[in-house]
Design an enzyme around this catalytic site. Structure first.
Site, PDB file in Angstrom:
ATOM      1  N   LYS A 196      20.062  40.071  14.203  1.00  0.00           N
ATOM      2  CA  LYS A 196      18.820  39.473  13.690  1.00  0.00           C
ATOM      3  C   LYS A 196      18.530  40.027  12.287  1.00  0.00           C
ATOM      4  O   LYS A 196      19.465  40.319  11.547  1.00  0.00           O
ATOM      5  CB  LYS A 196      17.666  39.692  14.674  1.00  0.00           C
ATOM      6  CG  LYS A 196      18.064  39.230  16.095  1.00  0.00           C
ATOM      7  CD  LYS A 196      16.933  39.121  17.055  1.00  0.00           C
ATOM      8  CE  LYS A 196      17.459  38.654  18.415  1.00  0.00           C
ATOM      9  NZ  LYS A 196      16.419  38.433  19.407  1.00  0.00           N
ATOM     10  N   HIS A 251      19.407  29.285  18.099  1.00  0.00           N
ATOM     11  CA  HIS A 251      18.668  30.412  18.683  1.00  0.00           C
ATOM     12  C   HIS A 251      17.192  30.040  18.808  1.00  0.00           C
ATOM     13  O   HIS A 251      16.651  29.355  17.933  1.00  0.00           O
ATOM     14  CB  HIS A 251      18.844  31.658  17.805  1.00  0.00           C
ATOM     15  CG  HIS A 251      18.391  32.894  18.503  1.00  0.00           C
ATOM     16  ND1 HIS A 251      17.067  33.238  18.593  1.00  0.00           N
ATOM     17  CD2 HIS A 251      19.081  33.849  19.184  1.00  0.00           C
ATOM     18  CE1 HIS A 251      16.964  34.365  19.299  1.00  0.00           C
ATOM     19  NE2 HIS A 251      18.172  34.755  19.663  1.00  0.00           N
ATOM     20  N   GLU A 307      14.620  31.663  18.219  1.00  0.00           N
ATOM     21  CA  GLU A 307      13.801  32.068  17.065  1.00  0.00           C
ATOM     22  C   GLU A 307      13.909  31.029  15.945  1.00  0.00           C
ATOM     23  O   GLU A 307      12.940  30.772  15.224  1.00  0.00           O
ATOM     24  CB  GLU A 307      14.228  33.471  16.600  1.00  0.00           C
ATOM     25  CG  GLU A 307      13.747  34.525  17.594  1.00  0.00           C
ATOM     26  CD  GLU A 307      14.626  35.757  17.694  1.00  0.00           C
ATOM     27  OE1 GLU A 307      15.425  36.022  16.778  1.00  0.00           O
ATOM     28  OE2 GLU A 307      14.511  36.468  18.720  1.00  0.00           O
ATOM     29  N   GLU A 310      19.898  31.677  26.810  1.00  0.00           N
ATOM     30  CA  GLU A 310      18.908  32.707  26.484  1.00  0.00           C
ATOM     31  C   GLU A 310      17.514  32.209  26.867  1.00  0.00           C
ATOM     32  O   GLU A 310      16.878  31.480  26.096  1.00  0.00           O
ATOM     33  CB  GLU A 310      18.931  33.002  24.978  1.00  0.00           C
ATOM     34  CG  GLU A 310      20.243  33.562  24.480  1.00  0.00           C
ATOM     35  CD  GLU A 310      20.062  34.446  23.253  1.00  0.00           C
ATOM     36  OE1 GLU A 310      20.685  35.505  23.210  1.00  0.00           O
ATOM     37  OE2 GLU A 310      19.273  34.090  22.348  1.00  0.00           O
ATOM     38  N   SER A 358      17.358  40.595  26.657  1.00  0.00           N
ATOM     39  CA  SER A 358      17.139  41.955  27.153  1.00  0.00           C
ATOM     40  C   SER A 358      18.320  42.519  27.943  1.00  0.00           C
ATOM     41  O   SER A 358      18.141  43.246  28.920  1.00  0.00           O
ATOM     42  CB  SER A 358      15.841  42.028  27.980  1.00  0.00           C
ATOM     43  OG  SER A 358      14.729  41.691  27.164  1.00  0.00           O
ATOM     44  N   ASN A 417      23.830  40.118  18.119  1.00  0.00           N
ATOM     45  CA  ASN A 417      23.012  39.394  17.153  1.00  0.00           C
ATOM     46  C   ASN A 417      22.052  40.418  16.545  1.00  0.00           C
ATOM     47  O   ASN A 417      21.077  40.801  17.177  1.00  0.00           O
ATOM     48  CB  ASN A 417      22.249  38.279  17.877  1.00  0.00           C
ATOM     49  CG  ASN A 417      21.255  37.579  16.965  1.00  0.00           C
ATOM     50  OD1 ASN A 417      21.240  37.808  15.750  1.00  0.00           O
ATOM     51  ND2 ASN A 417      20.427  36.718  17.538  1.00  0.00           N
ATOM     52  N   GLY A 421      13.836  39.929  23.799  1.00  0.00           N
ATOM     53  CA  GLY A 421      13.057  40.987  23.150  1.00  0.00           C
ATOM     54  C   GLY A 421      11.852  41.435  23.949  1.00  0.00           C
ATOM     55  O   GLY A 421      10.976  42.125  23.430  1.00  0.00           O
TER      56      GLY A 421
HETATM   57  P1  13P Z   1      17.302  40.962  22.987  1.00  0.00           P
HETATM   58  O1  13P Z   1      18.619  41.445  23.555  1.00  0.00           O
HETATM   59  O2  13P Z   1      16.707  41.890  21.979  1.00  0.00           O
HETATM   60  O3  13P Z   1      16.364  40.553  24.070  1.00  0.00           O
HETATM   61  O4  13P Z   1      17.637  39.620  22.163  1.00  0.00           O
HETATM   62  C1  13P Z   1      18.426  38.670  22.752  1.00  0.00           C
HETATM   63  C2  13P Z   1      18.800  37.662  21.728  1.00  0.00           C
HETATM   64  O5  13P Z   1      17.961  36.938  21.234  1.00  0.00           O
HETATM   65  C3  13P Z   1      20.206  37.592  21.308  1.00  0.00           C
HETATM   66  O6  13P Z   1      20.437  36.475  20.529  1.00  0.00           O
END
Ligand code: 13P
Length: 251
Positions: free
Chosen positions: A12, A96, A98, A168, A213, A10, A174
């Site tokens: 982002k 997600h 976010e 997740e 992560s 992803n 992150g």
């Molecule tokens: P990170 O791997 O940067 O923690 O993000 C995970 C994520 O949100 C994947 O969709």
């Protein structure tokens, strides 16, 4: 029971035309095709066509990170699931954290999007997860069950088999703070039990991937768990070698 693992990147809201080219070329030079693993990258929508062209002769699949719940029409700024299908995508990431927190997406809107993606013939990568506060309040399984129930009630139990589910934990995204393999496995097993209560074939076949992560250094341990069938990778997916190493740990 043999579920083929899947690792999806992803990206982002990261990238430029030149960084996208560099990253994808790096992936194409790695030996992804030798792995027993499905691989997907989900760039920002504007770069999907560029990535599609670059990966056309490879085993790398492409996905988008969101879609509209609507099919077409006067919805300025939106992109439909059918458009993702039209340009050759295979996956759409939905729900997600976010999107849930920063863009106020409710379980109901997410369920509509999941239905739209299935209708378009694509695979939803449907994300669930709890916040730190919810985990500390022992609400993890209740929160996740609620997120799952709303989608299942909308699409029907027969369609569950078509999903990829991503667990997740919000506190691990992150932050550099990964769920321990045992913490992740506990939730993945609970998701599989929930699937079994709805559909035996979904429980056997649906890939439940972990995100939060994930790095090459912790991927092997996570993917060794019985109910972890791969990963949804954020930051580490922006580095071709790191992403390849994660795929290798899965497949
Ligand atoms: P990170 O791997 O940067 O923690 O993000 C995970 C994520 O949100 C994947 O969709």
């Amino acid at each position: 029971m043999s579920r083929r693992p899947i690792v999806a990147g992803n990206w982002k809201m990261h990238g430029t035309v030149s960084s996208v080219e560099q990253l994808v070329n790096g992936l194409l030079e790695s030996e992804l095709s030798a792995l027993n693993c499905d691989v997907a990258v989900c760039p920002p929508a504007l770069y999907v066509a560029q990535v599609q062209q670059l990966v056309a002769d490879s085993m790398i699949n492409v996905g988008t990170q969101n879609c509209s719940p609507f099919e077409q029409g006067a919805y300025t700024g939106e992109i439909s699931a059918k458009m993702s299908a039209d340009i050759g995508c295979k996956y759409v990431i939905l729900g997600h954290s976010e999107r849930r927190t920063l863009f106020a997406e409710s379980d109901e809107v997410i369920a509509e999007k999941v239905a739209a993606v299935l209708e378009a013939g694509l695979v939803p990568v449907f994300c669930v997860g709890e916040t730190l506060e919810q985990r500390e309040g022992n609400e993890t399984l209740d929160v996740i069950t609620q997120q799952l129930n709303v989608v299942a009630d909308k699409i029907g139990n027969d369609k569950l088999v078509e999903l990829v589910i991503a667990y997740e934990p919000v506190w691990a995204i992150g932050t550099g703070k990964t769920a321990s393999p045992e913490q992740a496995q506990e939730v993945h097993a609970a998701i599989r039990r929930w699937l079994a209560s709805r559909s035996e074939s979904a429980a056997a076949e649906v890939r439940i991937v972990y995100g939060g992560s994930v790095k090459a250094a912790n991927a092997t341990e996570l993917f060794a768990q019985a109910d972890i069938d791969g990963g949804l990778i954020g930051g580490a997916a922006l580095d071709a070698n790191e992403f390849y190493q994660i795929c290798k740990a899965a497949g």
